[in-house]
Design an enzyme around this catalytic site. Structure first.
Site, PDB file in Angstrom:
ATOM      1  N   ASP A 315       0.843  -1.190   0.000  1.00 28.56           N
ATOM      2  CA  ASP A 315       0.000   0.000   0.000  1.00 28.56           C
ATOM      3  C   ASP A 315       0.887   1.252   0.000  1.00 28.56           C
ATOM      4  O   ASP A 315       2.093   1.194   0.255  1.00 28.56           O
ATOM      5  CB  ASP A 315      -0.981  -0.012   1.183  1.00 28.56           C
ATOM      6  CG  ASP A 315      -2.225   0.831   0.885  1.00 28.56           C
ATOM      7  OD1 ASP A 315      -2.188   1.641  -0.059  1.00 28.56           O
ATOM      8  OD2 ASP A 315      -3.233   0.681   1.601  1.00 28.56           O
ATOM      9  N   GLU A 513     -10.799   6.922   3.835  1.00 24.22           N
ATOM     10  CA  GLU A 513      -9.781   6.395   4.765  1.00 24.22           C
ATOM     11  C   GLU A 513      -9.947   6.985   6.173  1.00 24.22           C
ATOM     12  O   GLU A 513     -11.058   7.268   6.613  1.00 24.22           O
ATOM     13  CB  GLU A 513      -8.382   6.608   4.181  1.00 24.22           C
ATOM     14  CG  GLU A 513      -8.209   5.868   2.844  1.00 24.22           C
ATOM     15  CD  GLU A 513      -6.776   5.832   2.343  1.00 24.22           C
ATOM     16  OE1 GLU A 513      -5.867   5.527   3.120  1.00 24.22           O
ATOM     17  OE2 GLU A 513      -6.572   6.076   1.131  1.00 24.22           O
TER      18      GLU A 513
HETATM   19  C1  BGC Z   1      -4.132   7.848  -0.717  1.00 20.65           C
HETATM   20  C2  BGC Z   1      -3.735   8.306  -2.040  1.00 20.65           C
HETATM   21  C3  BGC Z   1      -3.797   9.806  -1.961  1.00 20.65           C
HETATM   22  C4  BGC Z   1      -2.794  10.281  -0.935  1.00 20.65           C
HETATM   23  C5  BGC Z   1      -2.893  11.746  -0.728  1.00 20.65           C
HETATM   24  C6  BGC Z   1      -3.015   8.229   0.229  1.00 20.65           C
HETATM   25  O1  BGC Z   1      -3.184   7.677   1.482  1.00 20.65           O
HETATM   26  O2  BGC Z   1      -4.413   6.502  -0.778  1.00 20.65           O
HETATM   27  O3  BGC Z   1      -4.523   7.771  -3.029  1.00 20.65           O
HETATM   28  O4  BGC Z   1      -3.567  10.407  -3.183  1.00 20.65           O
HETATM   29  O5  BGC Z   1      -2.934   9.618   0.293  1.00 20.65           O
HETATM   30  O6  BGC Z   1      -1.805  12.194   0.004  1.00 20.65           O
HETATM   31  C1  BGC Z   2      -5.160   3.060   0.141  1.00 18.46           C
HETATM   32  C2  BGC Z   2      -5.400   2.010  -0.909  1.00 18.46           C
HETATM   33  C3  BGC Z   2      -5.219   2.586  -2.275  1.00 18.46           C
HETATM   34  C4  BGC Z   2      -3.865   3.247  -2.391  1.00 18.46           C
HETATM   35  C5  BGC Z   2      -3.631   3.892  -3.727  1.00 18.46           C
HETATM   36  C6  BGC Z   2      -3.907   3.823  -0.087  1.00 18.46           C
HETATM   37  O1  BGC Z   2      -3.838   4.917   0.766  1.00 18.46           O
HETATM   38  O2  BGC Z   2      -5.132   2.444   1.412  1.00 18.46           O
HETATM   39  O3  BGC Z   2      -6.679   1.467  -0.757  1.00 18.46           O
HETATM   40  O4  BGC Z   2      -5.361   1.582  -3.238  1.00 18.46           O
HETATM   41  O5  BGC Z   2      -3.751   4.240  -1.401  1.00 18.46           O
HETATM   42  O6  BGC Z   2      -4.386   5.019  -3.894  1.00 18.46           O
END
Ligand code: BGC
Ligand code: BGC
Length: 624
Positions: A315, A513
């Site tokens: 991840d 999230e």
């Molecule tokens: C998310 C990403 C997002 C980023 C932003 C990550 O935790 O999964 O998709 O663009 O945080 O900082």
């Molecule tokens: C998330 C994932 C996601 C990845 C890419 C992470 O923060 O937990 O679910 O696929 O970012 O965006």
């Protein structure tokens, strides 16, 4: 004699067709590509191998010209906010994809780049895509065929931009609805997650990954992401929040292996049965050990015991949480535990250099690198990416069907099958299309962004006009009623006097999230006021809740003559009016327990030790 021969022939025919059909329905094993993979692997340098294991974010790597080639980059991602510089149009996304592929093909062995994105409820980063309901709503349909078809259409819309890999389905089994990712899960019940997760993989990947309309799926987040214990420990990388703020995301799942297997593993078993080509280990820990660091979970259980032949993608920066003070050590632990590809959005150069050193120092064995690259290349072969007769460019003829009315009709069907009728006193519903006047109110009545929730164009989604197309609830009500019916609207529920009936559309604003972790699931004061204002006009009131999870509705329950949950339905509001006006007799059943109070949380069907006393039990759902 002739007759006997005929029947033997018939038996053979039946047998053959049985064998044939079981062959076509179960995808070709990924390891069957090993002869081609081996040949290629033998030609690769250590740098080229590590490049296959390195996944930067597209904007990061493209802004450093030459890096794609210098680091032999094998994969890129777009995270939630990693959009084309030109905006989120279909054209811009397709152009970006073609540009990435072009850069990749300038690299030594010309191995195409595998582009991954979170197409988690449709191709949800692209303006004008069909946004399907989030998984929590699909769980209420219990309909595997529908979920498979949604996967198929999502894959088709993805392929219109060229992108062949989605970080989905999420086969999490959320046990505490205070978690901000509850809506990404089909259900609190592992059995539902199991069969809908399998259907989603089958829909996305099809029976053959090499079909140009299939995409690679990714079951996530392995394992136990939905089983974490709520704490007040702050989460690094997230805004601090007020004193005492509750966190569940990226937490610790405290349970023995038997419970982990019973509740959180079934979705992965099913995904592997369906031939899933990638799996994403979770940020969370299991009894204090990061999933990304656990050889037990990654190698012993997934690869050895369950026979997973695809690859593991870490991840977003998750590897570095293993030992936040020591990046190189974190990489060593994770790769040795069985991680195959690292999602290292901006730190791809350091990852590349560190891993190279670790191999040279003998701290990561070459056999582990070869295993990782073999798994990644298997998938590239299976997808047909290595087929030189195929164009590496996106197939722009698919643009014609992008966001088409056929695709939207499927989303509408999904919504009407997912809406759960929780309460319906005095047969308030269905509403006649001939009533004199309907007054519609509430912050989500005319708000496509609230309907879509998080992971829509932006990582966190956005309230308001987040994407074109589809219909808000208000628009859908106006479209549904007869010409004799007047539809009026106010945000706050005022001005309903004289109406035949009021509809309040309330709930949550978009989040994703840990930003969505919340201790208090009560309705906000504005929502309560809307319902009270409508009720004070002395009319029957229908309350529709649009939210990422069950909310505490006690304060409005007596005023609500009818109450429905639509969860996060996506763009096609007409799926909701199909139910409101009785064109569809509701069949949705709750896939999560609906609590009476915050004090009851966590509350779910997997806690035999707790007194189960919800407001609406798991499986509840009325019909007309
Ligand atoms: C998310 C990403 C997002 C980023 C932003 C990550 O935790 O999964 O998709 O663009 O945080 O900082
Ligand atoms: C998330 C994932 C996601 C990845 C890419 C992470 O923060 O937990 O679910 O696929 O970012 O965006």
């Amino acid at each position: 004699m002739k007759k006997a021969f005929m029947s033997v022939a018939t038996i053979i025919l039946v047998l053959c067709s049985f064998i044939f059909s079981s062959c076509t329905s179960s995808p070709k094993g990924l390891a069957s590509f090993d002869p081609q993979v081996k040949e290629l692997l033998e030609k690769m340098t250590l740098e080229e191998k590590i490049g296959q294991m390195t996944q930067p974010e597209q904007d990061q790597v493209l802004s450093n010209p030459g890096d794609m080639q210098k680091y032999f980059i094998g994969s890129v991602l777009s995270g939630g906010n990693s959009d084309p510089a030109e905006g989120n149009s279909l054209e811009a996304w397709t152009d970006l994809y073609d540009r990435v592929q072009e850069e990749g093909m300038k690299t030594g062995l010309k191995i195409p780049v595998l582009y991954g994105i979170d197409a988690v409820h449709g191709h949800s980063n692209v303006l004008g895509a069909v946004m399907f309901p989030h998984n929590i709503a699909l769980g209420c349909t219990r309909d595997a065929e529908l979920v498979e078809e949604i996967g198929r259409i999502t894959a088709k819309e993805m392929r219109a931009t060229g992108i062949p890999w989605t970080f989905g389905p999420c086969v999490t089994v959320p046990q505490d609805i205070r978690w901000g990712r509850t809506y990404e899960g089909f259900s609190e019940d592992p059995a539902i997650v199991r069969y809908l997760g399998k259907a989603a993989v089958l829909g996305l990947q099809g029976s053959d990954l090499s079909n140009p309309l299939s995409v690679l799926a990714c079951a996530k987040h392995y394992v136990g992401d939905g089983g974490t214990t709520a704490t007040t420990d702050p989460r690094p990388g997230f805004p601090a929040g007020p004193e005492g703020r509750l966190w569940l995301d990226q937490g610790d799942t405290e349970m023995d292996e038997a419970a982990l297997r019973r509740i959180h593993l079934p979705g992965y078993i099913a995904a592997i049965e369906a031939g899933v080509g990638s799996i994403m280990p979770s940020y969370s820990t299991w009894n204090g050990v990061r999933c990304s660091a656990s050889k037990r979970l990654l190698t012993e259980i997934l690869k050895e015991e369950l026979g997973f032949e695809g690859f593991l993608i870490s991840d977003y920066n998750a590897i570095y949480q293993i030992d936040p003070k020591n990046a190189k050590k974190s990489i060593m632990i994770s790769i040795n535990a069985g991680m195959d590809m690292a999602m290292v959005p901006s730190g791809y150069r350091d990852f590349f250099n560190d891993l190279k050193e670790l191999v040279e120092e003998g701290k990561v064995p070459m056999s582990r690198i070869d295993d990782a690259v073999t798994r990644i290349l298997r998938v590239k072969f299976a997808l047909g990416l290595m087929d030189e007769s195929r164009s590496q460019k996106a197939d722009r003829s698919l643009h014609r069907d992008f966001g088409s009315s056929e695709h939207r009709a499927l989303a509408r069907e999904a919504i009407r099958k997912s809406v759960v009728l929780l309460k319906n006193d005095n047969q308030t519903l269905p509403i006649s299309k001939e009533v004199a006047r309907i007054h519609v109110s509430g912050k989500s009545a005319d708000n496509i962004g609230n309907q879509c929730g998080g992971w829509t164009i932006l990582w966190q989604g956005k309230t308001g006009n987040v994407t074109p197309g589809g219909a808000t609830v208000l628009e859908a009500v106006k479209a549904a009623v007869s010409t004799n019916t007047k539809v009026t609207y106010s945000l706050d529920g005022m001005g309903a006097d004289g109406a035949t009936l009021g509809i309040a559309v309330i709930g949550e604003l978009p989040y994703a999230e840990g930003i969505g972790d919340r201790a208090d699931l009560s309705l906000d004061a504005q929502d309560i006021a809307v319902v009270n204002n409508l009720k004070s006009a002395g009319i029957p009131v229908v309350v529709l809740v649009i939210s990422g999870r069950p909310l505490i509705v006690n304060e409005i329950l007596p005023q609500a003559d009818a109450l429905l949950a639509a969860f996060l339905p996506g763009t096609e509001g007409q799926g909701i009016t199909d139910v409101l006006f009785g064109d569809y007799n509701p069949t949705g059943k709750l896939s999560f327990s609906w609590p009476k109070s915050n004090d009851q949380l966590p509350l779910n069907i997997n806690m035999p030790e707790v007194d189960y006393d919800p407001l609406f039990p798991f499986g509840h759902g009325l019909s007309y």
